[in-house]
Design a protein around this motif. Sequence first.
Motif, PDB file in Angstrom:
ATOM      1  N   ARG A 103      91.338 -79.190   5.669  1.00 11.70           N
ATOM      2  CA  ARG A 103      92.269 -78.879   6.990  1.00 11.70           C
ATOM      3  C   ARG A 103      93.074 -77.989   6.324  1.00 11.70           C
ATOM      4  NH1 ARG A 103      95.607 -84.298   4.843  1.00 11.70           N
ATOM      5  NH2 ARG A 103      94.453 -83.781   3.594  1.00 11.70           N
ATOM      6  N   LEU A 104      93.444 -77.469   7.239  1.00 17.37           N
ATOM      7  CA  LEU A 104      94.604 -76.053   7.255  1.00 17.37           C
ATOM      8  C   LEU A 104      95.847 -76.520   6.472  1.00 17.37           C
ATOM      9  CD1 LEU A 104      94.328 -73.945  10.688  1.00 17.37           C
ATOM     10  CD2 LEU A 104      93.388 -73.706   8.372  1.00 17.37           C
ATOM     11  N   ARG A 105      96.030 -77.606   6.483  1.00 15.63           N
ATOM     12  CA  ARG A 105      97.421 -78.029   5.869  1.00 15.63           C
ATOM     13  C   ARG A 105      98.913 -76.787   6.149  1.00 15.63           C
ATOM     14  NH1 ARG A 105      96.186 -80.864  -0.048  1.00 15.63           N
ATOM     15  NH2 ARG A 105      98.975 -81.087   0.526  1.00 15.63           N
ATOM     16  N   LEU A 106      98.874 -76.411   6.894  1.00 14.81           N
ATOM     17  CA  LEU A 106      99.917 -75.090   7.704  1.00 14.81           C
ATOM     18  C   LEU A 106     100.832 -74.661   6.389  1.00 14.81           C
ATOM     19  CD1 LEU A 106      98.569 -72.717   8.709  1.00 14.81           C
ATOM     20  CD2 LEU A 106     100.977 -73.595  10.941  1.00 14.81           C
ATOM     21  N   CYS A 114      92.744 -66.661   4.973  1.00 12.98           N
ATOM     22  CA  CYS A 114      91.581 -66.324   5.596  1.00 12.98           C
ATOM     23  C   CYS A 114      90.470 -67.635   4.979  1.00 12.98           C
ATOM     24  CB  CYS A 114      91.179 -65.421   5.753  1.00 12.98           C
ATOM     25  SG  CYS A 114      92.087 -64.220   6.038  1.00 12.98           S
ATOM     26  N   GLY A 115      90.229 -67.684   3.763  1.00 13.94           N
ATOM     27  CA  GLY A 115      88.955 -68.949   2.960  1.00 13.94           C
ATOM     28  C   GLY A 115      89.321 -70.252   3.944  1.00 13.94           C
ATOM     29  N   ALA A 116      90.019 -70.732   3.950  1.00  9.76           N
ATOM     30  CA  ALA A 116      91.419 -72.392   4.808  1.00  9.76           C
ATOM     31  C   ALA A 116      90.470 -72.158   5.919  1.00  9.76           C
ATOM     32  CB  ALA A 116      91.877 -72.467   4.672  1.00  9.76           C
ATOM     33  N   LEU A 117      90.562 -70.745   6.424  1.00  8.29           N
ATOM     34  CA  LEU A 117      90.111 -70.492   7.857  1.00  8.29           C
ATOM     35  C   LEU A 117      88.537 -70.875   7.687  1.00  8.29           C
ATOM     36  CD1 LEU A 117      92.219 -68.080   9.485  1.00  8.29           C
ATOM     37  CD2 LEU A 117      92.316 -70.353  10.005  1.00  8.29           C
ATOM     38  N   GLY A 118      87.737 -70.172   7.094  1.00  8.17           N
ATOM     39  CA  GLY A 118      86.319 -70.516   6.780  1.00  8.17           C
ATOM     40  C   GLY A 118      85.452 -71.722   6.705  1.00  8.17           C
ATOM     41  N   ASP A 119      86.724 -72.572   6.277  1.00  4.63           N
ATOM     42  CA  ASP A 119      86.130 -73.801   5.163  1.00  4.63           C
ATOM     43  C   ASP A 119      86.477 -74.965   7.108  1.00  4.63           C
ATOM     44  OD1 ASP A 119      85.858 -73.540   3.365  1.00  4.63           O
ATOM     45  OD2 ASP A 119      87.270 -74.398   2.293  1.00  4.63           O
ATOM     46  N   ARG A 120      87.228 -74.533   7.467  1.00  9.61           N
ATOM     47  CA  ARG A 120      87.685 -75.252   8.805  1.00  9.61           C
ATOM     48  C   ARG A 120      86.830 -74.927  10.153  1.00  9.61           C
ATOM     49  NH1 ARG A 120      87.864 -77.842  12.818  1.00  9.61           N
ATOM     50  NH2 ARG A 120      89.484 -78.567  13.872  1.00  9.61           N
ATOM     51  N   PHE A 121      86.144 -73.277  10.691  1.00 10.46           N
ATOM     52  CA  PHE A 121      86.428 -73.046  11.831  1.00 10.46           C
ATOM     53  C   PHE A 121      84.399 -72.357  11.085  1.00 10.46           C
ATOM     54  CE2 PHE A 121      90.710 -72.385  12.248  1.00 10.46           C
ATOM     55  CZ  PHE A 121      90.868 -73.603  12.972  1.00 10.46           C
ATOM     56  N   GLY A 122      84.389 -72.276   9.860  1.00 16.82           N
ATOM     57  CA  GLY A 122      82.863 -71.820  10.644  1.00 16.82           C
ATOM     58  C   GLY A 122      82.712 -70.759   8.681  1.00 16.82           C
ATOM     59  N   HIS A 123      81.974 -70.476   7.949  1.00 19.43           N
ATOM     60  CA  HIS A 123      82.457 -69.481   6.818  1.00 19.43           C
ATOM     61  C   HIS A 123      81.376 -68.451   7.743  1.00 19.43           C
ATOM     62  CE1 HIS A 123      84.576 -70.922   3.499  1.00 19.43           C
ATOM     63  NE2 HIS A 123      83.838 -71.543   4.038  1.00 19.43           N
ATOM     64  N   LEU A 150      73.113 -57.466  11.025  1.00 18.74           N
ATOM     65  CA  LEU A 150      72.394 -58.002  10.463  1.00 18.74           C
ATOM     66  C   LEU A 150      73.010 -59.954  10.254  1.00 18.74           C
ATOM     67  CD1 LEU A 150      71.661 -55.204   7.353  1.00 18.74           C
ATOM     68  CD2 LEU A 150      70.385 -56.422   9.456  1.00 18.74           C
ATOM     69  N   THR A 151      74.087 -60.061   9.511  1.00 17.10           N
ATOM     70  CA  THR A 151      74.387 -61.199   9.555  1.00 17.10           C
ATOM     71  C   THR A 151      74.425 -62.348  11.025  1.00 17.10           C
ATOM     72  OG1 THR A 151      76.578 -59.949   8.573  1.00 17.10           O
ATOM     73  CG2 THR A 151      77.187 -62.627   9.793  1.00 17.10           C
ATOM     74  N   TRP A 152      74.727 -61.730  11.844  1.00 19.32           N
ATOM     75  CA  TRP A 152      74.446 -62.392  12.991  1.00 19.32           C
ATOM     76  C   TRP A 152      72.864 -62.748  13.121  1.00 19.32           C
ATOM     77  CZ3 TRP A 152      77.335 -64.339  16.798  1.00 19.32           C
ATOM     78  CH2 TRP A 152      76.943 -64.873  17.916  1.00 19.32           C
ATOM     79  N   ARG A 153      71.662 -62.055  13.230  1.00 23.79           N
ATOM     80  CA  ARG A 153      70.209 -61.857  12.874  1.00 23.79           C
ATOM     81  C   ARG A 153      69.921 -63.351  12.153  1.00 23.79           C
ATOM     82  NH1 ARG A 153      66.241 -60.030  16.097  1.00 23.79           N
ATOM     83  NH2 ARG A 153      64.154 -60.359  14.692  1.00 23.79           N
ATOM     84  N   CYS A 154      70.258 -62.518  10.662  1.00 22.42           N
ATOM     85  CA  CYS A 154      69.910 -62.824   9.541  1.00 22.42           C
ATOM     86  C   CYS A 154      70.684 -63.652   8.647  1.00 22.42           C
ATOM     87  CB  CYS A 154      69.325 -61.807   8.645  1.00 22.42           C
ATOM     88  SG  CYS A 154      68.008 -60.741   8.893  1.00 22.42           S
ATOM     89  N   VAL A 155      72.092 -64.362   8.494  1.00 24.59           N
ATOM     90  CA  VAL A 155      71.940 -65.252   7.754  1.00 24.59           C
ATOM     91  C   VAL A 155      72.750 -66.534   9.111  1.00 24.59           C
ATOM     92  CG1 VAL A 155      74.355 -65.049   6.969  1.00 24.59           C
ATOM     93  CG2 VAL A 155      73.988 -63.338   6.855  1.00 24.59           C
ATOM     94  N   PRO A 156      71.859 -67.398   7.779  1.00 24.80           N
ATOM     95  CA  PRO A 156      72.121 -68.643   8.482  1.00 24.80           C
ATOM     96  C   PRO A 156      73.677 -69.059   8.442  1.00 24.80           C
ATOM     97  CG  PRO A 156      71.504 -68.843   6.462  1.00 24.80           C
ATOM     98  CD  PRO A 156      71.622 -67.371   6.280  1.00 24.80           C
ATOM     99  N   ALA A 157      74.377 -70.198   9.274  1.00 27.27           N
ATOM    100  CA  ALA A 157      75.292 -70.812   9.854  1.00 27.27           C
ATOM    101  C   ALA A 157      75.428 -71.851   9.488  1.00 27.27           C
ATOM    102  CB  ALA A 157      75.890 -70.321  11.607  1.00 27.27           C
ATOM    103  N   PRO A 158      76.260 -72.100   7.804  1.00 32.91           N
ATOM    104  CA  PRO A 158      76.774 -73.425   7.091  1.00 32.91           C
ATOM    105  C   PRO A 158      77.572 -74.283   8.087  1.00 32.91           C
ATOM    106  CG  PRO A 158      77.787 -71.915   5.811  1.00 32.91           C
ATOM    107  CD  PRO A 158      77.049 -71.002   6.712  1.00 32.91           C
ATOM    108  N   ARG A 159      77.134 -75.236   7.791  1.00 28.75           N
ATOM    109  CA  ARG A 159      78.447 -76.230   8.668  1.00 28.75           C
ATOM    110  C   ARG A 159      79.632 -76.656   8.124  1.00 28.75           C
ATOM    111  NH1 ARG A 159      74.943 -81.703   9.891  1.00 28.75           N
ATOM    112  NH2 ARG A 159      73.413 -80.801  11.484  1.00 28.75           N
ATOM    113  N   PRO A 160      80.792 -76.186   8.839  1.00 27.71           N
ATOM    114  CA  PRO A 160      82.092 -76.065   8.421  1.00 27.71           C
ATOM    115  C   PRO A 160      82.286 -77.815   7.329  1.00 27.71           C
ATOM    116  CG  PRO A 160      81.830 -75.876  10.975  1.00 27.71           C
ATOM    117  CD  PRO A 160      80.582 -76.079  10.635  1.00 27.71           C
ATOM    118  N   HIS A 161      83.299 -77.489   6.473  1.00 25.22           N
ATOM    119  CA  HIS A 161      83.322 -78.279   5.465  1.00 25.22           C
ATOM    120  C   HIS A 161      83.833 -79.394   6.477  1.00 25.22           C
ATOM    121  CE1 HIS A 161      84.985 -80.738   2.294  1.00 25.22           C
ATOM    122  NE2 HIS A 161      84.358 -79.981   1.665  1.00 25.22           N
ATOM    123  N   PRO A 162      83.537 -80.970   6.903  1.00 23.69           N
ATOM    124  CA  PRO A 162      84.008 -81.760   7.724  1.00 23.69           C
ATOM    125  C   PRO A 162      85.229 -82.392   7.089  1.00 23.69           C
ATOM    126  CG  PRO A 162      82.155 -82.711   5.365  1.00 23.69           C
ATOM    127  CD  PRO A 162      82.520 -81.232   5.726  1.00 23.69           C
ATOM    128  N   GLY A 163      85.734 -82.484   5.980  1.00 23.36           N
ATOM    129  CA  GLY A 163      87.313 -82.522   5.780  1.00 23.36           C
ATOM    130  C   GLY A 163      88.476 -81.509   5.588  1.00 23.36           C
TER     131      GLY A 163
END
Length: 241
Positions: free
Chosen positions: A147-150, A16-25, A132-145
């Motif tokens: 990879r899931l490496r499934l 799930c941490g890798a999914l957050g890196d790939r698609f946005g936390h 509150l998360t939808w309204r107040c928490v900014p969305a950082p960009r996903p990590h550009p590099g």
Amino acid sequence: MVDGYTLVFACLMLLCGALGDRFGHRRAFLAGLVVFTVASAACGAATSAWQLIAARLLQGAGAALMVPASLALLRAAYPEPAARARAFGVWGAVSGLGAAAGPVIGGLAVWGVSWRAVFLVNIPFGLLATALTWRCVPAPRPHPGARLRLPVQLLGVAALAALTTALNGGGTRGWTDPLVLGCLGGAAAAGGTCAVLLRPSADEARPSRAQRRGLTGAATVGLLLNLGAVTAAVTAPGRRG
């Protein structure tokens, strides 16, 4: 019901941490909140043991999405080291308070209302946190590099699942039980293979010694804190396994 939640939560956290890196936390955190809230409602409405266990497994998946994403969102929201350290301190204090107060409040809810109240109380908090998360928490960009490496992620899931199963079963089956020994061996094999595959290649940046020491220290402190909290909850007076 208890071990299933722990199993899913532990073995899915890396993935799930890798999914957050790939698609946005923030997306991962919101998805975890929704899954956890829906699963809590399903737990409260369960009419059989199997329904309750299935909903608890879903709760574990939601928690696995939320925890690494919450730390990543804090890191992005507080770029300055001093402010980030304070934010992580508050996060740890709130988490510790929740871990300590949860069994007490849950016991009072079971005694004064019903066992369903332990799960249904999560619904308003989950809805409020989502808003509150939808309204107040900014969305950082996903990590550009990122990879899931499934294959590697699945090896990590297998290692954590086997280790969690062994730790959960060791106290009841005994540490010499074939299932427990097999799970320990499988965890070592899968974890070792995963570590070899995760080694950076010659052209990849390697973490510095200070970064490795910091990560090792933080992981050790986190392990000891969570071990103490879980041990205190399990061995509390009047608690029956």
